[in-house]
Design an enzyme around this catalytic site. Sequence first.
Site, PDB file in Angstrom:
ATOM      1  N   TYR A  72       0.837  -1.206   0.000  1.00 33.71           N
ATOM      2  CA  TYR A  72       0.000   0.000   0.000  1.00 33.71           C
ATOM      3  C   TYR A  72       0.872   1.257   0.000  1.00 33.71           C
ATOM      4  CZ  TYR A  72      -3.764   3.219   1.056  1.00 33.71           C
ATOM      5  OH  TYR A  72      -4.659   4.251   0.977  1.00 33.71           O
ATOM      6  N   PHE A 124      -8.260  19.279 -25.739  1.00 34.76           N
ATOM      7  CA  PHE A 124      -8.778  17.913 -25.653  1.00 34.76           C
ATOM      8  C   PHE A 124      -9.925  17.958 -24.644  1.00 34.76           C
ATOM      9  CE2 PHE A 124      -9.207  13.596 -24.086  1.00 34.76           C
ATOM     10  CZ  PHE A 124      -9.538  12.995 -25.288  1.00 34.76           C
ATOM     11  N   THR A 125     -10.937  17.121 -24.864  1.00 32.46           N
ATOM     12  CA  THR A 125     -12.180  17.199 -24.077  1.00 32.46           C
ATOM     13  C   THR A 125     -11.959  17.215 -22.566  1.00 32.46           C
ATOM     14  OG1 THR A 125     -12.314  14.803 -24.357  1.00 32.46           O
ATOM     15  CG2 THR A 125     -13.650  16.131 -25.846  1.00 32.46           C
ATOM     16  N   ASP A 215       0.866  18.531 -22.377  1.00 27.80           N
ATOM     17  CA  ASP A 215       0.062  17.320 -22.377  1.00 27.80           C
ATOM     18  C   ASP A 215       0.920  16.342 -23.188  1.00 27.80           C
ATOM     19  OD1 ASP A 215      -1.519  15.173 -23.016  1.00 27.80           O
ATOM     20  OD2 ASP A 215      -3.335  16.353 -23.350  1.00 27.80           O
ATOM     21  N   LYS A 258      -1.421   5.779 -23.863  1.00 26.33           N
ATOM     22  CA  LYS A 258      -1.057   5.937 -25.277  1.00 26.33           C
ATOM     23  C   LYS A 258       0.441   5.622 -25.439  1.00 26.33           C
ATOM     24  CE  LYS A 258      -4.993   8.506 -24.922  1.00 26.33           C
ATOM     25  NZ  LYS A 258      -5.684   8.716 -23.638  1.00 26.33           N
ATOM     26  N   ARG A 382     -16.158  11.994 -35.087  1.00 27.07           N
ATOM     27  CA  ARG A 382     -15.700  13.259 -34.504  1.00 27.07           C
ATOM     28  C   ARG A 382     -16.278  14.366 -35.383  1.00 27.07           C
ATOM     29  NH1 ARG A 382     -13.319  12.552 -29.270  1.00 27.07           N
ATOM     30  NH2 ARG A 382     -15.489  11.972 -29.197  1.00 27.07           N
ATOM     31  N   PHE A 449     -22.480  11.667 -27.798  1.00 22.64           N
ATOM     32  CA  PHE A 449     -21.900  10.731 -28.768  1.00 22.64           C
ATOM     33  C   PHE A 449     -21.742   9.317 -28.206  1.00 22.64           C
ATOM     34  CE2 PHE A 449     -17.678  10.988 -26.843  1.00 22.64           C
ATOM     35  CZ  PHE A 449     -17.687  12.256 -26.276  1.00 22.64           C
TER      36      PHE A 449
HETATM   37  O1  PLI Z   1      -7.942   8.917 -21.198  1.00 24.97           O
HETATM   38  P1  PLI Z   1      -6.995   9.537 -20.233  1.00 24.97           P
HETATM   39  O2  PLI Z   1      -7.671  10.098 -19.056  1.00 24.97           O
HETATM   40  O3  PLI Z   1      -5.865   8.632 -19.853  1.00 24.97           O
HETATM   41  O4  PLI Z   1      -6.270  10.731 -21.028  1.00 24.97           O
HETATM   42  C1  PLI Z   1      -6.955  11.878 -21.379  1.00 24.97           C
HETATM   43  C2  PLI Z   1      -6.313  12.498 -22.583  1.00 24.97           C
HETATM   44  C3  PLI Z   1      -5.558  13.621 -22.441  1.00 24.97           C
HETATM   45  N1  PLI Z   1      -4.973  14.235 -23.514  1.00 24.97           N
HETATM   46  C4  PLI Z   1      -5.104  13.743 -24.761  1.00 24.97           C
HETATM   47  C5  PLI Z   1      -4.436  14.457 -25.882  1.00 24.97           C
HETATM   48  C6  PLI Z   1      -5.862  12.605 -24.992  1.00 24.97           C
HETATM   49  O5  PLI Z   1      -5.960  12.137 -26.246  1.00 24.97           O
HETATM   50  C7  PLI Z   1      -6.510  11.939 -23.891  1.00 24.97           C
HETATM   51  C8  PLI Z   1      -7.341  10.815 -24.079  1.00 24.97           C
HETATM   52  N2  PLI Z   1      -7.674  10.402 -25.311  1.00 24.97           N
HETATM   53  C9  PLI Z   1      -8.531   9.433 -25.667  1.00 24.97           C
HETATM   54  C10 PLI Z   1      -9.299   8.627 -24.703  1.00 24.97           C
HETATM   55  C11 PLI Z   1      -8.690   9.182 -27.101  1.00 24.97           C
HETATM   56  O6  PLI Z   1      -9.432   8.254 -27.502  1.00 24.97           O
HETATM   57  O7  PLI Z   1      -8.059   9.917 -27.891  1.00 24.97           O
END
Ligand code: PLI
Length: 464
Positions: A72, A124-125, A215, A258, A382, A449
Amino acid sequence: MRRRIAEPYKIKAVEPLSMLSYQEREEALKSAGYNTFLLDSKDVYIDLLTDSGTSAMSDKQWGSLMVGDEAYAGSKSWYRLEEAVREVYGYKYVLPTHQGRGAENILSQLKVKPGDYVPGNMYFTTTRAHQEMNGGTFVDVIIDEAHDPQIEVDFKGNVDLNKLKSLIEEVGAHNIPYVCLAVTVNMAGGQPVSMKNMKDVYELCQHHGIDVMYDATRCVENAYFIKERESGYSEKSIKIILKEMFSYSDGCTMSGKKDALVNIGGFLAMNDEDLYTRSRELVVVYEGMPTYGGMAGRDMEAMAQGIYESVDDHYIEHRIHQVRYLGDQLQEAGVPMVRPIGGHAIFLDAKAFLSHLDQLEFPAQSLAAALYLDSGVRAMERGIVSAGRNKDTGEHNQPKLEMIRLTIPRRVYTNNHMDVVADSVIALYEKREKIKGLQMDYEPPTLRFFNARFSPKEVSLIHN
Ligand code: PLI
């Protein structure tokens, strides 16, 4: 002769794919309300919905799961992850989060106050949502070219320094908590930022006492474009380029899902000790102990290993070239798309593809549905559906860009799969006037969406 670039790995475990018949796909699409988000994965052949959390891990990553330390507090696996981030990204302080938005939440809570402005190279959203939830206003300072799908520019993700300077003059540096610089820019089509632009932004911000927070979600892909396109970098390793990129920033938020080649995880990193101390306090509230932050010990082990693998020059060369391998085939067939081809996805221009449809007939949604029907390939809308409605008028927001994203997961599919995708998109393009529009039958009030349901406006979606 141009030499081809093959996958720099061989396959040790295979995951069989579902291959449904046309009739079965028709059924599945109907029950999903013609929304690819609502399709079950078991009904999808090639899944290009997202590159987030969909990477294939290496044998070393799978092996590392067994040595994950699930303590932990003070987990050994955390120290390995911290070391990997320090070594590859170069920041002094690191905090774990369950994924990218966990880091965005903490950063925005600590830095953004009501009335602030947060400039960024497009949005980004989730990033923008956290800035706004803390009372900030996002201001887009990306170059104008980024909003035009057809203009070919090497670094379409660059910040327009004049836009940034004007904003600083207009609102004052004290109302700008930081500049949020995405490398690469997802919503612009995976477009990169040049090293020169990063340096210029950093110098301008330093002059005004404004922090620059990256980011870093797709930073390795950005580094590859610098190596390929910016003079002075062709002989440098990705690792060296990445280190230089981060030297022009004060910190970053990172979605490990990613470029860090894992299925879950993220972090917040910075050089400022005071910000680190305050962030640690919020990590405990929202994520967990600062030595796990919402991740299991084994997730941290896998991410540490993934970070080292992500900067392998052969890996990233193939990654970028695989996306381009698909894009080039589509481009040769005249399929309209965002250009140049970006790092993680091909964005098809659905407005141009289905030019006989009105935007209110949801061309991108229709194209994503038609692609699934044709071949079982799943893409993401999109366009007008994602853009939602205007808060004041209740009308649909009608964005300039009406696209579907064919997002390539890392190390998952071979170039043969890319050929199947290309064949399907091209076949649809050749009979594009046979693809009909959709009507929305169910519209959820928020983030529509994900759950909206549709049906064809005519007897069938594709008139064969
Ligand atoms: O899905 P997260 O919470 O690990 O990351 C959010 C996120 C932040 N910045 C950018 C540039 C992204 O592309 C992003 C998440 N993107 C998703 C889920 C996508 O499908 O592109």
